[in-house]
Design a protein around this motif. Structure first.
Motif, PDB file in Angstrom:
ATOM      1  N   THR A 220       0.798  -1.226   0.000  1.00  0.00           N
ATOM      2  CA  THR A 220       0.000   0.000   0.000  1.00  0.00           C
ATOM      3  C   THR A 220       0.834   1.280   0.000  1.00  0.00           C
ATOM      4  O   THR A 220       0.269   2.364  -0.189  1.00  0.00           O
ATOM      5  CB  THR A 220      -1.013   0.007   1.161  1.00  0.00           C
ATOM      6  OG1 THR A 220      -0.340  -0.290   2.387  1.00  0.00           O
ATOM      7  CG2 THR A 220      -2.113  -1.021   0.923  1.00  0.00           C
ATOM      8  N   ASN A 221       2.157   1.197   0.140  1.00  0.00           N
ATOM      9  CA  ASN A 221       2.984   2.389  -0.044  1.00  0.00           C
ATOM     10  C   ASN A 221       2.930   2.857  -1.500  1.00  0.00           C
ATOM     11  O   ASN A 221       3.147   4.032  -1.795  1.00  0.00           O
ATOM     12  CB  ASN A 221       4.436   2.137   0.354  1.00  0.00           C
ATOM     13  CG  ASN A 221       4.605   2.014   1.841  1.00  0.00           C
ATOM     14  OD1 ASN A 221       4.477   0.925   2.381  1.00  0.00           O
ATOM     15  ND2 ASN A 221       4.884   3.115   2.512  1.00  0.00           N
ATOM     16  N   LEU A 222       2.639   1.938  -2.405  1.00  0.00           N
ATOM     17  CA  LEU A 222       2.530   2.281  -3.822  1.00  0.00           C
ATOM     18  C   LEU A 222       1.453   3.336  -4.057  1.00  0.00           C
ATOM     19  O   LEU A 222       1.608   4.201  -4.919  1.00  0.00           O
ATOM     20  CB  LEU A 222       2.218   1.009  -4.622  1.00  0.00           C
ATOM     21  CG  LEU A 222       2.006   1.185  -6.113  1.00  0.00           C
ATOM     22  CD1 LEU A 222       2.724   0.083  -6.870  1.00  0.00           C
ATOM     23  CD2 LEU A 222       0.526   1.156  -6.456  1.00  0.00           C
ATOM     24  N   ILE A 223       0.376   3.289  -3.287  1.00  0.00           N
ATOM     25  CA  ILE A 223      -0.767   4.182  -3.525  1.00  0.00           C
ATOM     26  C   ILE A 223      -0.378   5.660  -3.407  1.00  0.00           C
ATOM     27  O   ILE A 223      -0.560   6.416  -4.356  1.00  0.00           O
ATOM     28  CB  ILE A 223      -1.953   3.814  -2.608  1.00  0.00           C
ATOM     29  CG1 ILE A 223      -2.437   2.391  -2.940  1.00  0.00           C
ATOM     30  CG2 ILE A 223      -3.085   4.821  -2.739  1.00  0.00           C
ATOM     31  CD1 ILE A 223      -3.418   1.814  -1.925  1.00  0.00           C
ATOM     32  N   PRO A 224       0.164   6.130  -2.266  1.00  0.00           N
ATOM     33  CA  PRO A 224       0.528   7.547  -2.218  1.00  0.00           C
ATOM     34  C   PRO A 224       1.677   7.897  -3.168  1.00  0.00           C
ATOM     35  O   PRO A 224       1.710   9.005  -3.706  1.00  0.00           O
ATOM     36  CB  PRO A 224       0.910   7.787  -0.761  1.00  0.00           C
ATOM     37  CG  PRO A 224       1.204   6.449  -0.192  1.00  0.00           C
ATOM     38  CD  PRO A 224       0.370   5.478  -0.961  1.00  0.00           C
ATOM     39  N   LEU A 225       2.600   6.958  -3.389  1.00  0.00           N
ATOM     40  CA  LEU A 225       3.700   7.254  -4.319  1.00  0.00           C
ATOM     41  C   LEU A 225       3.165   7.512  -5.723  1.00  0.00           C
ATOM     42  O   LEU A 225       3.595   8.448  -6.399  1.00  0.00           O
ATOM     43  CB  LEU A 225       4.723   6.117  -4.329  1.00  0.00           C
ATOM     44  CG  LEU A 225       5.544   5.972  -3.054  1.00  0.00           C
ATOM     45  CD1 LEU A 225       6.428   4.729  -3.127  1.00  0.00           C
ATOM     46  CD2 LEU A 225       6.378   7.212  -2.788  1.00  0.00           C
ATOM     47  N   ARG A 226       2.224   6.708  -6.167  1.00  0.00           N
ATOM     48  CA  ARG A 226       1.646   6.906  -7.499  1.00  0.00           C
ATOM     49  C   ARG A 226       0.765   8.162  -7.524  1.00  0.00           C
ATOM     50  O   ARG A 226       0.772   8.910  -8.485  1.00  0.00           O
ATOM     51  CB  ARG A 226       0.814   5.689  -7.910  1.00  0.00           C
ATOM     52  CG  ARG A 226       1.596   4.406  -8.132  1.00  0.00           C
ATOM     53  CD  ARG A 226       2.445   4.372  -9.385  1.00  0.00           C
ATOM     54  NE  ARG A 226       1.760   4.412 -10.637  1.00  0.00           N
ATOM     55  CZ  ARG A 226       1.530   3.383 -11.438  1.00  0.00           C
ATOM     56  NH1 ARG A 226       1.940   2.184 -11.095  1.00  0.00           N
ATOM     57  NH2 ARG A 226       0.906   3.552 -12.566  1.00  0.00           N
ATOM     58  N   ARG A 227      -0.008   8.382  -6.451  1.00  0.00           N
ATOM     59  CA  ARG A 227      -0.921   9.533  -6.422  1.00  0.00           C
ATOM     60  C   ARG A 227      -0.167  10.862  -6.372  1.00  0.00           C
ATOM     61  O   ARG A 227      -0.499  11.803  -7.068  1.00  0.00           O
ATOM     62  CB  ARG A 227      -1.855   9.410  -5.207  1.00  0.00           C
ATOM     63  CG  ARG A 227      -2.864  10.552  -5.084  1.00  0.00           C
ATOM     64  CD  ARG A 227      -3.803  10.331  -3.915  1.00  0.00           C
ATOM     65  NE  ARG A 227      -3.131  10.193  -2.633  1.00  0.00           N
ATOM     66  CZ  ARG A 227      -2.603  11.200  -1.935  1.00  0.00           C
ATOM     67  NH1 ARG A 227      -2.647  12.433  -2.399  1.00  0.00           N
ATOM     68  NH2 ARG A 227      -2.013  10.974  -0.767  1.00  0.00           N
ATOM     69  N   LEU A 228       0.876  10.927  -5.547  1.00  0.00           N
ATOM     70  CA  LEU A 228       1.592  12.191  -5.357  1.00  0.00           C
ATOM     71  C   LEU A 228       2.451  12.588  -6.550  1.00  0.00           C
ATOM     72  O   LEU A 228       2.640  13.773  -6.806  1.00  0.00           O
ATOM     73  CB  LEU A 228       2.468  12.114  -4.100  1.00  0.00           C
ATOM     74  CG  LEU A 228       1.717  12.013  -2.779  1.00  0.00           C
ATOM     75  CD1 LEU A 228       2.670  11.666  -1.645  1.00  0.00           C
ATOM     76  CD2 LEU A 228       0.951  13.302  -2.489  1.00  0.00           C
ATOM     77  N   GLN A 229       3.026  11.623  -7.254  1.00  0.00           N
ATOM     78  CA  GLN A 229       3.888  11.883  -8.407  1.00  0.00           C
ATOM     79  C   GLN A 229       4.910  12.978  -8.106  1.00  0.00           C
ATOM     80  O   GLN A 229       5.022  13.974  -8.842  1.00  0.00           O
ATOM     81  CB  GLN A 229       3.051  12.243  -9.629  1.00  0.00           C
ATOM     82  CG  GLN A 229       2.137  11.149 -10.077  1.00  0.00           C
ATOM     83  CD  GLN A 229       1.355  11.505 -11.319  1.00  0.00           C
ATOM     84  OE1 GLN A 229       1.657  12.454 -12.018  1.00  0.00           O
ATOM     85  NE2 GLN A 229       0.328  10.733 -11.591  1.00  0.00           N
TER      86      GLN A 229
END
Length: 187
Positions: free
Chosen positions: A109-118
């Protein structure tokens, strides 16, 4: 759903593995995975998880099912169109400012903010998340901070756990190296 990427992690602080795949449809992204590991207290866990996000990486819902020791785990988390979080259909109003769902037992689930924040290199951002506490059966606040410090590296901080480290990530945004916690199993 079309599979975009898959990953296998090995847990570093206890025996265990986690396998996850990232999928995409015309309207959503989805993480689908399974983790098996031994807790510090000796209990064994087997957990299947799924988290769905819209195309902008805003969490829509998540599920965690399986077992932890002799206890059954069956959680359903929803984030509705009005920004309300629900845990097993019970509202959790104090998390209305959160966009992301964090499942603390997996690095997926760390992928989620990393992808969202760009984030661009040198940029930093807070990413408060609704954090599923398996032990307490609650949804609570996890204050997280990310700073992109390289092409595939982020400085990460989570005060709740007194944890700070440099996370190395794959091109897809999966954490490759989560110091002292998880590391990718090479193919």
């Amino acid at each position: 759903m079309r599979t975009v990427a898959s990953i296998l992690w090995q847990r570093l602080d206890a025996p265990g593995h986690d396998a996850c795949r990232l999928e995409r449809s015309e309207t959503a992204w989805q993480l689908d995975g399974a983790a098996v590991f031994r807790q510090a207290d000796g209990r064994i866990a087997q957990l299947h998880y799924r988290v769905r996000c819209d195309l902008h990486w805003h969490t829509q819902w998540g599920t965690v099912r399986g077992w932890l020791g002799d206890a059954t785990v069956d959680f359903s988390v929803a984030h509705d169109a009005h920004g309300r979080w629900l845990l097993n259909d019970t509202p959790v109003p104090e998390l209305a400012h959160c966009i992301d769902l964090d499942l603390g037992f997996t690095p997926a689930t760390n992928l989620i903010p990393l992808r969202r924040l760009q984030l661009a290199q040198g940029e930093r951002a807070a990413a408060p998340a609704a954090w599923l506490d398996l032990e307490g059966g609650e949804l609570g606040l996890l204050e997280q901070h990310y700073e992109r410090c390289g092409e595939s590296a982020y400085d990460y901080r989570a005060e709740r756990f007194d944890y700070a480290a440099r996370l190395e990530v794959t091109a897809e945004g999966f954490v490759r190296d989560y110091p002292e916690r998880w590391v990718i199993v090479p193919s």
